[in-house]
Design a protein around this motif. Structure first.
Motif, mmCIF file in Angstrom:
data_model
loop_
_atom_site.group_PDB
_atom_site.id
_atom_site.type_symbol
_atom_site.label_atom_id
_atom_site.label_comp_id
_atom_site.label_asym_id
_atom_site.label_seq_id
_atom_site.Cartn_x
_atom_site.Cartn_y
_atom_site.Cartn_z
ATOM 1 N N CYS A 199 -20.987 -1.653 -65.202
ATOM 2 C CA CYS A 199 -19.641 -1.105 -65.314
ATOM 3 C C CYS A 199 -18.803 -1.958 -66.228
ATOM 4 O O CYS A 199 -19.160 -3.079 -66.574
ATOM 5 C CB CYS A 199 -18.991 -1.030 -63.929
ATOM 6 S SG CYS A 199 -19.886 0.064 -62.778
ATOM 7 N N ASN A 228 -21.817 -2.422 -71.625
ATOM 8 C CA ASN A 228 -20.941 -1.394 -72.177
ATOM 9 C C ASN A 228 -19.619 -1.323 -71.426
ATOM 10 O O ASN A 228 -19.496 -1.773 -70.288
ATOM 11 C CB ASN A 228 -21.618 -0.027 -72.137
ATOM 12 C CG ASN A 228 -21.766 0.504 -70.724
ATOM 13 O OD1 ASN A 228 -22.636 0.057 -69.978
ATOM 14 N ND2 ASN A 228 -20.903 1.450 -70.344
ATOM 15 N N LYS A 257 -16.279 1.769 -71.087
ATOM 16 C CA LYS A 257 -16.216 3.230 -71.076
ATOM 17 C C LYS A 257 -16.275 3.807 -72.484
ATOM 18 O O LYS A 257 -16.629 4.975 -72.670
ATOM 19 C CB LYS A 257 -14.930 3.687 -70.391
ATOM 20 C CG LYS A 257 -14.872 3.368 -68.904
ATOM 21 C CD LYS A 257 -13.563 3.832 -68.305
ATOM 22 C CE LYS A 257 -13.504 3.517 -66.796
ATOM 23 N NZ LYS A 257 -12.214 3.940 -66.202
ATOM 24 N N TRP A 288 -20.354 7.426 -76.596
ATOM 25 C CA TRP A 288 -20.600 8.872 -76.531
ATOM 26 C C TRP A 288 -21.862 9.290 -77.277
ATOM 27 O O TRP A 288 -22.396 10.395 -77.034
ATOM 28 C CB TRP A 288 -19.396 9.666 -77.038
ATOM 29 C CG TRP A 288 -19.023 9.406 -78.487
ATOM 30 C CD1 TRP A 288 -18.039 8.580 -78.930
ATOM 31 C CD2 TRP A 288 -19.607 10.002 -79.647
ATOM 32 N NE1 TRP A 288 -17.976 8.592 -80.303
ATOM 33 C CE2 TRP A 288 -18.929 9.462 -80.764
ATOM 34 C CE3 TRP A 288 -20.624 10.926 -79.865
ATOM 35 C CZ2 TRP A 288 -19.249 9.821 -82.074
ATOM 36 C CZ3 TRP A 288 -20.954 11.283 -81.172
ATOM 37 C CH2 TRP A 288 -20.261 10.734 -82.265
ATOM 38 N N GLU A 311 -27.278 9.068 -74.657
ATOM 39 C CA GLU A 311 -27.570 10.086 -73.653
ATOM 40 C C GLU A 311 -28.089 9.422 -72.387
ATOM 41 O O GLU A 311 -28.904 8.504 -72.442
ATOM 42 C CB GLU A 311 -28.614 11.063 -74.191
ATOM 43 C CG GLU A 311 -28.219 11.778 -75.484
ATOM 44 C CD GLU A 311 -29.349 12.644 -76.021
ATOM 45 O OE1 GLU A 311 -29.943 13.404 -75.224
ATOM 46 O OE2 GLU A 311 -29.658 12.544 -77.227
ATOM 47 N N LYS A 312 -27.646 9.911 -71.255
ATOM 48 C CA LYS A 312 -28.071 9.366 -69.975
ATOM 49 C C LYS A 312 -29.589 9.530 -69.792
ATOM 50 O O LYS A 312 -30.149 10.576 -70.094
ATOM 51 C CB LYS A 312 -27.345 10.079 -68.829
ATOM 52 C CG LYS A 312 -25.863 9.763 -68.720
ATOM 53 C CD LYS A 312 -25.632 8.354 -68.166
ATOM 54 C CE LYS A 312 -24.160 8.099 -67.912
ATOM 55 N NZ LYS A 312 -23.924 6.748 -67.358
ATOM 56 N N GLY A 313 -30.228 8.439 -69.303
ATOM 57 C CA GLY A 313 -31.650 8.487 -69.006
ATOM 58 C C GLY A 313 -32.561 8.333 -70.211
ATOM 59 O O GLY A 313 -33.789 8.397 -70.070
ATOM 60 N N TYR A 337 -30.080 3.914 -70.989
ATOM 61 C CA TYR A 337 -28.659 4.108 -70.684
ATOM 62 C C TYR A 337 -28.501 4.955 -69.413
ATOM 63 O O TYR A 337 -29.144 5.982 -69.274
ATOM 64 C CB TYR A 337 -27.964 4.802 -71.856
ATOM 65 C CG TYR A 337 -26.526 5.138 -71.601
ATOM 66 C CD1 TYR A 337 -25.622 4.142 -71.265
ATOM 67 C CD2 TYR A 337 -26.092 6.454 -71.653
ATOM 68 C CE1 TYR A 337 -24.289 4.455 -71.018
ATOM 69 C CE2 TYR A 337 -24.766 6.770 -71.412
ATOM 70 C CZ TYR A 337 -23.863 5.774 -71.091
ATOM 71 O OH TYR A 337 -22.542 6.074 -70.830
#
Length: 218
Positions: A3, A67, A69, A170, A173-175, A218
């Motif tokens: 976070c 990272n 946000k 942005w 990509e997740k995963g 990520y």
């Protein structure tokens, strides 16, 4: 990924041990007739050879990928690069510059990895012998002017990258697995005229670490 505000103790896998090759070339000084000049150069060369015998090979350490946000961040440190002979020349006002190369890829199994970012950074230091202060510039912080009185503080600014914005978050990509590659390089920028007769010093002022690879999801 951690976070915002967190800095995990991330130890990347697959980092190779760096190596450095110093090419030693002895000049032909027959045209120099001043005995004291020759004696001084020989003494300085012996000092450098002795220092190098105990010198640590340059390497990247404390590599952290994290990272916020908004951005993917990178931290790293170069160790074993700021040698005693180098400090001596910096204290004489010789401009010194480090280069860093940072690359971000999206890992792909059946195709070449996709390049997402390719950064070249420079850190430079110049000692003002009259004001007794070090002026450090870091290309990725154009709005900041670092002026410090201690060579150790100058070394830290020169040899460390902290909170570098590698890419906006942005684009990730997740995963999905990604890869960061990092390398540091140091080349002679300028030398006093009298040192150009000693080719040995030119070798001393050149080094490059290996590429370090950090894989993450990520």
């Amino acid at each position: 990924m951690p976070c915002e505000g967190e800095r995990p103790n991330f130890i990347p896998k697959g980092c190779r041990a760096p190596s450095m090759i110093l090419r030693i070339c002895w000049p032909i000084c027959g045209f120099i007739s001043n005995p004291s000049f020759v004696a001084g150069i020989i003494g300085l060369s012996l000092f450098v050879r002795s220092s190098l015998a105990f010198a640590e090979e340059p390497k990247l350490t404390n590599i952290i990928v994290t990272n916020t946000k908004e951005n993917l961040l990178l931290y790293l440190t170069v160790e074993g690069a700021f040698t005693e002979p180098m400090k001596e020349l910096v204290m004489k006002g010789v401009p010194t510059e480090f280069s860093y190369y940072i690359k971000l890829f999206k890992s792909r199994s059946y195709w070449m990895n996709k390049s997402l970012a390719d950064l070249t950074l420079t850190h430079s230091v110049q000692y003002d012998t009259k004001k007794k202060e070090f002026h450090v510039k870091r290309s990725w912080e154009p709005e900041k002017k670092h002026v410090v009185a201690s060579i150790e503080d100058a070394k830290s600014l020169l040899c460390e990258i902290d909170s570098l914005k590698v890419a906006p978050i942005w684009i990730l990509e997740k995963g999905i697995q990604y890869q960061i590659q990092a390398k540091a390089e140091f080349k002679k920028k300028t030398l006093p005229y009298y040192l150009h007769y000693v080719v040995f010093f030119i070798s001393l002022w050149d080094f490059a670490t290996d590429w370090y690879t950090i894989d993450f999801i990520y």
